[in-house]
Design a protein around this motif. Structure first.
Motif, PDB file in Angstrom:
ATOM      1  N   ARG A 293       0.692  -1.253  -0.040  1.00  0.00           N
ATOM      2  CA  ARG A 293      -0.023   0.088  -0.029  1.00  0.00           C
ATOM      3  C   ARG A 293       0.872   1.212   0.069  1.00  0.00           C
ATOM      4  O   ARG A 293       0.452   2.142  -0.960  1.00  0.00           O
ATOM      5  N   GLN A 294       1.923   1.229   0.655  1.00  0.00           N
ATOM      6  CA  GLN A 294       2.911   2.474   0.854  1.00  0.00           C
ATOM      7  C   GLN A 294       3.601   2.623  -0.856  1.00  0.00           C
ATOM      8  O   GLN A 294       3.719   3.647  -1.058  1.00  0.00           O
ATOM      9  N   GLN A 295       3.751   1.643  -1.343  1.00  0.00           N
ATOM     10  CA  GLN A 295       4.333   1.654  -2.663  1.00  0.00           C
ATOM     11  C   GLN A 295       3.452   2.135  -3.525  1.00  0.00           C
ATOM     12  O   GLN A 295       3.636   3.217  -4.480  1.00  0.00           O
ATOM     13  N   GLU A 296       1.954   1.875  -3.516  1.00  0.00           N
ATOM     14  CA  GLU A 296       0.853   2.424  -4.261  1.00  0.00           C
ATOM     15  C   GLU A 296       0.820   3.765  -3.677  1.00  0.00           C
ATOM     16  O   GLU A 296       0.769   4.752  -4.712  1.00  0.00           O
ATOM     17  N   PHE A 297       0.854   4.386  -2.750  1.00  0.00           N
ATOM     18  CA  PHE A 297       0.888   5.781  -2.406  1.00  0.00           C
ATOM     19  C   PHE A 297       1.941   6.687  -3.050  1.00  0.00           C
ATOM     20  O   PHE A 297       1.771   7.768  -3.528  1.00  0.00           O
ATOM     21  N   GLU A 298       3.319   6.084  -2.942  1.00  0.00           N
ATOM     22  CA  GLU A 298       4.303   6.657  -3.548  1.00  0.00           C
ATOM     23  C   GLU A 298       4.015   6.873  -5.049  1.00  0.00           C
ATOM     24  O   GLU A 298       4.443   7.847  -5.670  1.00  0.00           O
TER      25      GLU A 298
ATOM     26  N   LEU B  57      -5.336  13.337  -7.034  1.00  0.00           N
ATOM     27  CA  LEU B  57      -5.374  14.222  -5.908  1.00  0.00           C
ATOM     28  C   LEU B  57      -6.469  14.068  -4.642  1.00  0.00           C
ATOM     29  O   LEU B  57      -6.231  13.791  -3.561  1.00  0.00           O
ATOM     30  N   GLN B  58      -7.596  13.789  -5.467  1.00  0.00           N
ATOM     31  CA  GLN B  58      -8.949  13.670  -4.703  1.00  0.00           C
ATOM     32  C   GLN B  58      -8.778  12.166  -3.735  1.00  0.00           C
ATOM     33  O   GLN B  58      -9.101  12.058  -2.887  1.00  0.00           O
ATOM     34  N   GLU B  59      -8.244  11.282  -4.500  1.00  0.00           N
ATOM     35  CA  GLU B  59      -7.842   9.876  -4.024  1.00  0.00           C
ATOM     36  C   GLU B  59      -6.960   9.994  -2.840  1.00  0.00           C
ATOM     37  O   GLU B  59      -7.126   9.432  -1.782  1.00  0.00           O
ATOM     38  N   MET B  60      -6.013  10.585  -2.921  1.00  0.00           N
ATOM     39  CA  MET B  60      -4.822  10.944  -1.923  1.00  0.00           C
ATOM     40  C   MET B  60      -5.335  11.496  -0.867  1.00  0.00           C
ATOM     41  O   MET B  60      -5.122  11.330   0.510  1.00  0.00           O
ATOM     42  N   ARG B  61      -6.355  12.652  -1.084  1.00  0.00           N
ATOM     43  CA  ARG B  61      -6.763  13.411   0.195  1.00  0.00           C
ATOM     44  C   ARG B  61      -7.882  12.444   0.717  1.00  0.00           C
ATOM     45  O   ARG B  61      -8.144  12.586   2.022  1.00  0.00           O
ATOM     46  N   ARG B  62      -8.439  11.532  -0.017  1.00  0.00           N
ATOM     47  CA  ARG B  62      -9.454  10.535   0.899  1.00  0.00           C
ATOM     48  C   ARG B  62      -8.501   9.573   1.686  1.00  0.00           C
ATOM     49  O   ARG B  62      -9.169   9.020   2.681  1.00  0.00           O
ATOM     50  N   ASN B  63      -7.365   9.290   1.374  1.00  0.00           N
ATOM     51  CA  ASN B  63      -6.668   8.537   1.936  1.00  0.00           C
ATOM     52  C   ASN B  63      -5.561   9.108   2.783  1.00  0.00           C
ATOM     53  O   ASN B  63      -4.606   8.379   3.186  1.00  0.00           O
ATOM     54  N   TRP B  64      -5.639  10.250   3.229  1.00  0.00           N
ATOM     55  CA  TRP B  64      -4.633  11.138   3.908  1.00  0.00           C
ATOM     56  C   TRP B  64      -4.395  10.426   5.292  1.00  0.00           C
ATOM     57  O   TRP B  64      -3.247  10.256   5.766  1.00  0.00           O
ATOM     58  N   GLY B  65      -5.472  10.065   6.101  1.00  0.00           N
ATOM     59  CA  GLY B  65      -5.278   9.442   7.259  1.00  0.00           C
ATOM     60  C   GLY B  65      -4.230   8.189   7.371  1.00  0.00           C
ATOM     61  O   GLY B  65      -3.153   7.995   8.114  1.00  0.00           O
ATOM     62  N   GLU B  66      -4.564   7.354   6.310  1.00  0.00           N
ATOM     63  CA  GLU B  66      -4.034   6.037   6.121  1.00  0.00           C
ATOM     64  C   GLU B  66      -2.242   6.453   5.728  1.00  0.00           C
ATOM     65  O   GLU B  66      -1.300   5.802   6.070  1.00  0.00           O
ATOM     66  N   ILE B  67      -2.237   7.547   4.719  1.00  0.00           N
ATOM     67  CA  ILE B  67      -1.040   7.975   4.327  1.00  0.00           C
ATOM     68  C   ILE B  67      -0.154   8.285   5.527  1.00  0.00           C
ATOM     69  O   ILE B  67       1.034   7.937   5.655  1.00  0.00           O
ATOM     70  N   PHE B  68      -0.820   9.025   6.327  1.00  0.00           N
ATOM     71  CA  PHE B  68       0.272   9.751   7.581  1.00  0.00           C
ATOM     72  C   PHE B  68       0.437   8.802   8.675  1.00  0.00           C
ATOM     73  O   PHE B  68       1.149   8.885   9.461  1.00  0.00           O
ATOM     74  N   LYS B  69      -0.319   7.598   8.574  1.00  0.00           N
ATOM     75  CA  LYS B  69      -0.132   6.664   9.777  1.00  0.00           C
ATOM     76  C   LYS B  69       0.679   5.550   9.267  1.00  0.00           C
ATOM     77  O   LYS B  69       1.228   4.836  10.291  1.00  0.00           O
ATOM     78  N   SER B  70       0.934   5.683   8.114  1.00  0.00           N
ATOM     79  CA  SER B  70       1.718   4.505   7.441  1.00  0.00           C
ATOM     80  C   SER B  70       3.300   4.718   7.887  1.00  0.00           C
ATOM     81  O   SER B  70       3.623   5.767   8.659  1.00  0.00           O
ATOM     82  N   LYS B  71       4.284   3.489   7.624  1.00  0.00           N
ATOM     83  CA  LYS B  71       5.654   3.936   8.039  1.00  0.00           C
ATOM     84  C   LYS B  71       6.562   4.526   6.798  1.00  0.00           C
ATOM     85  O   LYS B  71       7.619   4.119   6.959  1.00  0.00           O
ATOM     86  N   LEU B  72       5.878   5.206   6.143  1.00  0.00           N
ATOM     87  CA  LEU B  72       6.582   6.004   5.161  1.00  0.00           C
ATOM     88  C   LEU B  72       7.510   7.065   5.732  1.00  0.00           C
ATOM     89  O   LEU B  72       7.456   7.409   6.879  1.00  0.00           O
ATOM     90  N   ALA B  73       8.797   7.191   5.400  1.00  0.00           N
ATOM     91  CA  ALA B  73       9.609   7.959   5.851  1.00  0.00           C
ATOM     92  C   ALA B  73       9.180   9.423   6.155  1.00  0.00           C
ATOM     93  O   ALA B  73       8.452   9.914   5.124  1.00  0.00           O
ATOM     94  N   LEU B  74       9.694  10.245   6.899  1.00  0.00           N
ATOM     95  CA  LEU B  74       9.176  11.368   7.358  1.00  0.00           C
ATOM     96  C   LEU B  74       9.213  12.507   5.881  1.00  0.00           C
ATOM     97  O   LEU B  74       8.564  13.295   5.821  1.00  0.00           O
TER      98      LEU B  74
END
Length: 321
Positions: A253-258, A280-297
């Motif tokens: 999922r993190q790869q998908e976000f990137e 853009l709209q899809e990323m905004r809908r998933n912003w919570g999951e994006i920022f809770k993920s283990k993606l680098a700061l």
């Protein structure tokens, strides 16, 4: 007499009349001789199909399938349907395996009781991502291999996301098919293959020669077709979720976000404004999951800028280029 294992090599072919004879010759010259070479002519408009037929007259190990054009994944699937080998390899129609490739990989598989073997290759688009001594052999479980491939924090030459650098035990991928009509189809296929695989072995030996072409399916300019990769990533996510592989799902999922973030910038550059807005709209809908993920700061910061001020993100991105 001891039974000799057969290797089926599946070759999707479309518009490669300049290269195909060299590739077929390289397959016929393999030091491992018990081969089934399946040439799948995917409705070529040039002389590729005719060249395949001519080679089939010279070597009884060659089978030629002439099919209606359906894309590389469809051609590979047609090859899988008729393959009778104990092991399965893939070669692209404009590439060529080194003479000892399949003998080396099969020997390694038997020595290490592996279901998937992989080698290094010639023809990288960029420098090798890590340092490793020539000839080094690495073994791991299939699950560890796909975790390594999914983890964005690991920059490594193995396992790659290609099919053509690998040899598969046929039983391991029995019944599997690639996502039809998609490019970048390997991502979903390999994910399932690795989870079915007990052991994976990699040898750092360049046993495959890749041809870099500006007109290949994966070298095209950014178009609507490029979004296939995003769809294949989502297929992979669904499969991992169905297998209850939560950790691997999160990495995928993190790869998908990137990829979504990257494609947003590329879509803007290509004038695909509608697609960029959808992303853009899809990323905004998933912003919570994006920022809770283990993606680098650092990556999360990029997402914050993108989602808060898209025009600033595009401006900074263009300046860096």
């Amino acid at each position: 007499m001891e039974r000799v294992d057969k290797i089926s090599i599946i070759v999707p072919i479309y518009g490669v009349e300049k290269y195909i004879s060299h590739g077929i010759e390289a397959m016929c010259a393999q030091t491992y001789e018990n081969l089934e070479i399946i040439l799948v002519d995917d409705g070529s408009k040039d002389k590729s199909g005719q060249i395949c037929d001519e080679w089939a007259k010279k070597d009884a190990r060659i089978k030629v399938l002439h099919i209606q054009n359906g894309g590389q994944s469809h051609a590979r699937n047609e090859g899988l349907k008729v393959a009778t080998g104990d092991y399965i390899g893939f070669v692209d129609g404009d590439d060529a395996p080194m003479p000892q490739m399949y003998e080396r990989l099969l020997k390694l598989m038997k020595e290490k009781s592996a279901d998937i073997a992989e080698c290094n290759f010639l023809g990288r688009k960029s420098p090798e991502p890590d340092k490793m001594e020539d000839g080094k052999v690495i073994c791991m479980s299939g699950r560890d291999a796909i975790e390594r491939q999914l983890d964005a924090k690991i920059a490594s030459r193995y396992p790659s996301t290609s099919l053509w650098s690998k040899l598969f035990r046929a039983e391991t991928i029995r019944g599997m098919m690639l996502p039809a009509g998609r490019i970048h189809e390997e991502y979903a296929f390999l994910c399932e293959a690795f989870l079915r695989c007990n052991n994976y072995v990699y040898i750092n030996e360049k046993l495959y020669k890749r041809t870099l072409r500006d007109d290949s399916t994966t070298a095209e300019k950014f178009t609507l077709r490029t979004f296939d990769k995003l769809e294949v990533f989502r297929m992979r996510n669904q499969y991992l979720k169905s297998q209850k592989e939560e950790h691997l799902y999160q990495l995928s999922r993190q790869q998908e976000f990137e990829l979504m973030m990257h494609y947003y910038g590329e879509a803007n550059n290509a004038g695909l404004d509608i697609e960029a807005e959808k992303l853009l709209q899809e990323m905004r809908r998933n912003w919570g999951e994006i920022f809770k993920s283990k993606l680098a700061l650092k990556k999360k910061t990029k997402f914050f800028v993108l989602l808060a001020v898209p025009k600033l993100y595009i401006y900074v991105r263009k300046r860096k280029k």
